[in-house]
Design an enzyme around this catalytic site. Structure first.
Site, PDB file in Angstrom:
ATOM      1  N   GLU A  85       4.002   2.451   3.639  1.00  0.00           N
ATOM      2  CA  GLU A  85       2.782   2.758   4.384  1.00  0.00           C
ATOM      3  C   GLU A  85       2.125   1.511   4.960  1.00  0.00           C
ATOM      4  O   GLU A  85       1.561   1.546   6.047  1.00  0.00           O
ATOM      5  CB  GLU A  85       1.775   3.484   3.478  1.00  0.00           C
ATOM      6  CG  GLU A  85       0.547   3.948   4.249  1.00  0.00           C
ATOM      7  CD  GLU A  85      -0.618   4.336   3.343  1.00  0.00           C
ATOM      8  OE1 GLU A  85      -1.647   4.783   3.893  1.00  0.00           O
ATOM      9  OE2 GLU A  85      -0.514   4.182   2.124  1.00  0.00           O
ATOM     10  N   ARG A 136      -5.390   8.180  -4.507  1.00  0.00           N
ATOM     11  CA  ARG A 136      -6.055   7.141  -5.296  1.00  0.00           C
ATOM     12  C   ARG A 136      -6.625   7.771  -6.562  1.00  0.00           C
ATOM     13  O   ARG A 136      -7.160   8.887  -6.538  1.00  0.00           O
ATOM     14  CB  ARG A 136      -7.182   6.528  -4.450  1.00  0.00           C
ATOM     15  CG  ARG A 136      -7.920   5.357  -5.089  1.00  0.00           C
ATOM     16  CD  ARG A 136      -7.159   4.057  -4.978  1.00  0.00           C
ATOM     17  NE  ARG A 136      -7.987   2.955  -5.432  1.00  0.00           N
ATOM     18  CZ  ARG A 136      -8.855   2.303  -4.677  1.00  0.00           C
ATOM     19  NH1 ARG A 136      -9.022   2.654  -3.401  1.00  0.00           N
ATOM     20  NH2 ARG A 136      -9.546   1.290  -5.171  1.00  0.00           N
ATOM     21  N   PHE A 172      -2.836  -1.097  -9.979  1.00  0.00           N
ATOM     22  CA  PHE A 172      -3.018  -2.376  -9.274  1.00  0.00           C
ATOM     23  C   PHE A 172      -4.285  -3.123  -9.691  1.00  0.00           C
ATOM     24  O   PHE A 172      -4.505  -4.245  -9.256  1.00  0.00           O
ATOM     25  CB  PHE A 172      -2.994  -2.190  -7.751  1.00  0.00           C
ATOM     26  CG  PHE A 172      -3.992  -1.204  -7.201  1.00  0.00           C
ATOM     27  CD1 PHE A 172      -5.347  -1.482  -7.172  1.00  0.00           C
ATOM     28  CD2 PHE A 172      -3.555   0.005  -6.688  1.00  0.00           C
ATOM     29  CE1 PHE A 172      -6.255  -0.585  -6.641  1.00  0.00           C
ATOM     30  CE2 PHE A 172      -4.454   0.911  -6.153  1.00  0.00           C
ATOM     31  CZ  PHE A 172      -5.810   0.622  -6.130  1.00  0.00           C
ATOM     32  N   LYS A 192       0.862  -1.189   0.000  1.00  0.00           N
ATOM     33  CA  LYS A 192       0.000   0.000   0.000  1.00  0.00           C
ATOM     34  C   LYS A 192       0.891   1.230   0.000  1.00  0.00           C
ATOM     35  O   LYS A 192       1.825   1.329   0.785  1.00  0.00           O
ATOM     36  CB  LYS A 192      -0.917   0.019   1.224  1.00  0.00           C
ATOM     37  CG  LYS A 192      -1.946   1.129   1.178  1.00  0.00           C
ATOM     38  CD  LYS A 192      -2.862   1.115   2.381  1.00  0.00           C
ATOM     39  CE  LYS A 192      -4.037   2.060   2.187  1.00  0.00           C
ATOM     40  NZ  LYS A 192      -3.653   3.393   1.708  1.00  0.00           N
ATOM     41  N   ASP A 234       1.351   5.526   0.014  1.00  0.00           N
ATOM     42  CA  ASP A 234       0.759   6.726   0.593  1.00  0.00           C
ATOM     43  C   ASP A 234       0.693   7.819  -0.483  1.00  0.00           C
ATOM     44  O   ASP A 234       1.672   8.538  -0.702  1.00  0.00           O
ATOM     45  CB  ASP A 234       1.617   7.184   1.779  1.00  0.00           C
ATOM     46  CG  ASP A 234       0.834   8.024   2.777  1.00  0.00           C
ATOM     47  OD1 ASP A 234      -0.348   8.276   2.526  1.00  0.00           O
ATOM     48  OD2 ASP A 234       1.422   8.432   3.794  1.00  0.00           O
TER      49      ASP A 234
END
Length: 616
Positions: A185, A29, A120, A24, A26
């Protein structure tokens, strides 16, 4: 399709064969959409357009349209990031870019310090929605697409490609170990059979965050929003580092309210301040310009003295380093003229590490250690000592077992050993050829530093005429060094020597009264020495962002070319000043690894070789 599917926060990773794990990052999105017409859009989590805010990503997507046209329209799910290493994104920079509105500033930032888009998930392909397919099928199709496009198949901060792939794995423990080592993150766990659902928070995706602990004290409480303010002690001052509400139960809140009503001061109705006394442990994700992000209460620490909740301690614990790392004698003054302690030095490396570590990575390290602090006795250390803990990585050559410093655990261990200077070779451990060309401009004394400025400007003028991109850096003492990046295995040292000899001779021929290539100091006649002979196998140079062992602890700081002028002084580049400038201006060497000058150097070498042949 604008608002994205969201994972649920968890404190422990799910296990079993039905889960896959991804790093993940930081950042922001975003959904990347390329229409059948070739129009590119980048949509935020709350449906705001981002394609003009991060033009380097949308422009890169447009450059692939010809290759992609048989697959359009497509929609990809991913994260906009600013990679500092393969596992970590610098959120504060992404946020700063996201808030920028002026087109000129956005264009400058995109060119100078571009962001990456890490893909992803694949949601639309060939115009067909894939959201009803299981995660593993969507992931496979995305993998095939990224491979077909020749894009990086794992996040890489040095890659030119603005769009990169986030791989998945079934091995949570190895991935979590890497995330912690490189200060990422966290991790997202995804069920293999999970479908993508718009505007949904689902336990089929779980996120586990890499939280750190901090010791802080309370300075106030707001009854209306139920937040208490927290601070640390920093050089005689109280420094607020944020506020916290999450994690506080009713019992803790009642205790806080009772304390502030009895001992605090009500500044406004329902708002209290209180003198330092109540200490606590909190969790947080990152430090953002001195403020803790994503803070949650853990416990009160009634036995702790508030004076021990220091900013230095906060910085020292802000990295997830190896549990065997021990930091000792932190109050020892090691830079006497600036009154800086070992804790200050370790704090500097902790803050500057994201810029320093890429230059140390994969290189056989030589350090200079000052066991009694700067200005005192010192010695070179090329070998990993026998007492080094197991997490200290190394590589053996014919003579030495050199330490390899690729993470904060090794960096801070070396700092604790009072390694005040980091010297690196011109090549990485996996090649015998240089990966950079460096000119060392060495004036006769510190007072003659303006000679180094003059020589640097003349070389810069020459390199500009030759179409070469170059990067200046202070030596940290009395000189300037000029770097030209080249690709691994592009040139031999013999070939780069031909170029460096030519450039040095050019400067000397133009200004024979100012510059020399004479190696013997007694024969230099007070002129500045342009050291091109030092660029050779087995030789080293001070690493960018390393301190020097002088009493002030000045830094071998990278510069922007417009800073190389008559007012430039190495004395201004202290540890504090360098941390401050990187936060405000970024790193002048930001694009160094992405801009090898191979084509230009080859053309120059071909010309020089042809001249040599004709002369012979």
């Amino acid at each position: 399709m604008g608002i994205t599917m969201q994972p649920v926060l968890t404190t422990s990773a799910p296990s079993g064969g039905n889960w896959r794990y991804e790093v993940k990052y930081d950042g922001y999105r975003g959904l990347l959409k390329i229409a059948a017409t070739g129009e590119v859009s980048l949509i935020s989590r709350n449906s705001q357009p981002l394609e003009n805010t991060f033009p380097e990503i949308s422009e890169f997507a447009k450059s692939m349209i010809e290759t992609l046209k048989e697959h359009l329209p497509i929609t990809i799910d991913g994260e906009i990031v600013s990679l500092t290493n393969r596992f970590r994104s610098r959120f504060e920079y992404v946020q700063k870019r996201g808030l920028s509105k002026k087109a000129e500033l956005i264009a400058q930032a995109a060119a100078k310090k571009p962001c990456q888009y890490l893909a992803f998930d694949l949601l639309v392909f060939n115009g067909e929605s894939l959201t009803s397919l299981p995660y593993t099928e969507r992931k496979r199709m995305l993998f095939d697409l990224m491979k077909e496009l020749g894009l990086p198949m794992a996040p890489d901060p040095m890659a030119h490609a603005r769009i990169q792939y986030i791989p998945d794995t079934s091995d949570f423990h190895d991935l979590w170990k890497a995330v912690k080592r490189f200060d990422g993150e966290g991790i997202v766990a995804k069920k293999k059979d999970s479908r993508w659902a718009e505007n949904k928070k689902t336990a089929e995706w779980l996120k586990l965050k890499n939280y750190k602990k901090a010791a802080v004290f309370m300075t106030g409480y707001n009854m209306a929003n139920r937040y208490l303010t927290i601070a640390v002690y920093d050089r005689g001052q109280i420094k607020e580092v944020g506020s916290v509400s999450h994690g506080l139960g009713e019992q803790e809140r009642n205790a806080i309210l009772s304390i502030v009503k009895q001992y605090g001061t009500e500044t406004k109705p329902g708002e209290y301040t209180i003198d330092p006394s109540i200490c606590m442990t909190v969790h947080y994700l990152t430090i953002h310009y001195g403020t803790l992000r994503e803070v949650s209460f853990v416990s009160f620490e009634f036995d702790m003295a508030w004076e021990n909740c220091t900013y230095n301690r906060l910085l020292l614990h802000s990295r997830n380093v190896h549990p065997d790392l021990q930091l000792t004698s932190l109050d020892k003054v090691i830079f006497p003229k600036s009154d800086k302690t070992k804790a200050d030095y370790i704090g500097y490396l902790n803050e500057i590490g994201d810029f320093l570590l890429p230059f140390l990575d994969n290189r056989a390290l030589t350090v200079i250690r000052y066991p009694h602090g700067s200005g005192g006795e010192s010695f070179f250390q090329k070998n990993k000592p026998d007492y080094a803990p197991e997490f200290i990585t190394s590589i053996r050559d014919d003579e030495h077992e050199h330490i390899i410093c690729s993470d904060y655990s090794v960096l801070l261990w070396l700092a604790n050993q009072l390694a005040l200077e980091f010297h690196i070779p011109f090549q990485t451990v996996d090649t015998a050829h240089p990966t950079e060309i460096v000119f060392d401009l060495d004036p006769p004394s510190k007072s003659e530093f303006p000679l180094a400025v003059r020589a640097a400007k003349e070389l810069h003028r020459l390199f500009d005429q030759l179409g070469l991109l170059s990067f200046p850096k202070l030596s940290g003492n009395k000189g300037i060094q000029i770097y030209i990046p080249i690709s691994k295995n592009a040139f031999t040292y013999e070939e780069t020597r031909l170029f460096t000899s030519f450039a040095a001779s050019y400067c000397v021929s133009l200004f024979p009264d100012l510059f020399t290539t004479e190696r013997l100091i007694k024969n230099r006649g007070g002129k500045l020495y342009i050291d091109y002979v030092q660029h050779a196998p087995g030789k080293t140079i001070i690493c960018p962002y390393s301190t020097r062992g002088n009493e002030l602890g000045t830094v071998a700081a990278p510069l922007f070319w417009d800073e190389v002028h008559s007012d430039l002084s190495p004395l201004n580049f202290t540890m504090e000043a360098v941390v401050k400038r990187t936060k405000e201006l970024g790193c002048p060497f930001e694009s160094f690894f992405r801009q090898p000058q191979d084509k230009q150097i080859k053309a120059i070498l071909d010309h020089l070789k042809e001249n040599n042949r004709s002369e012979n």
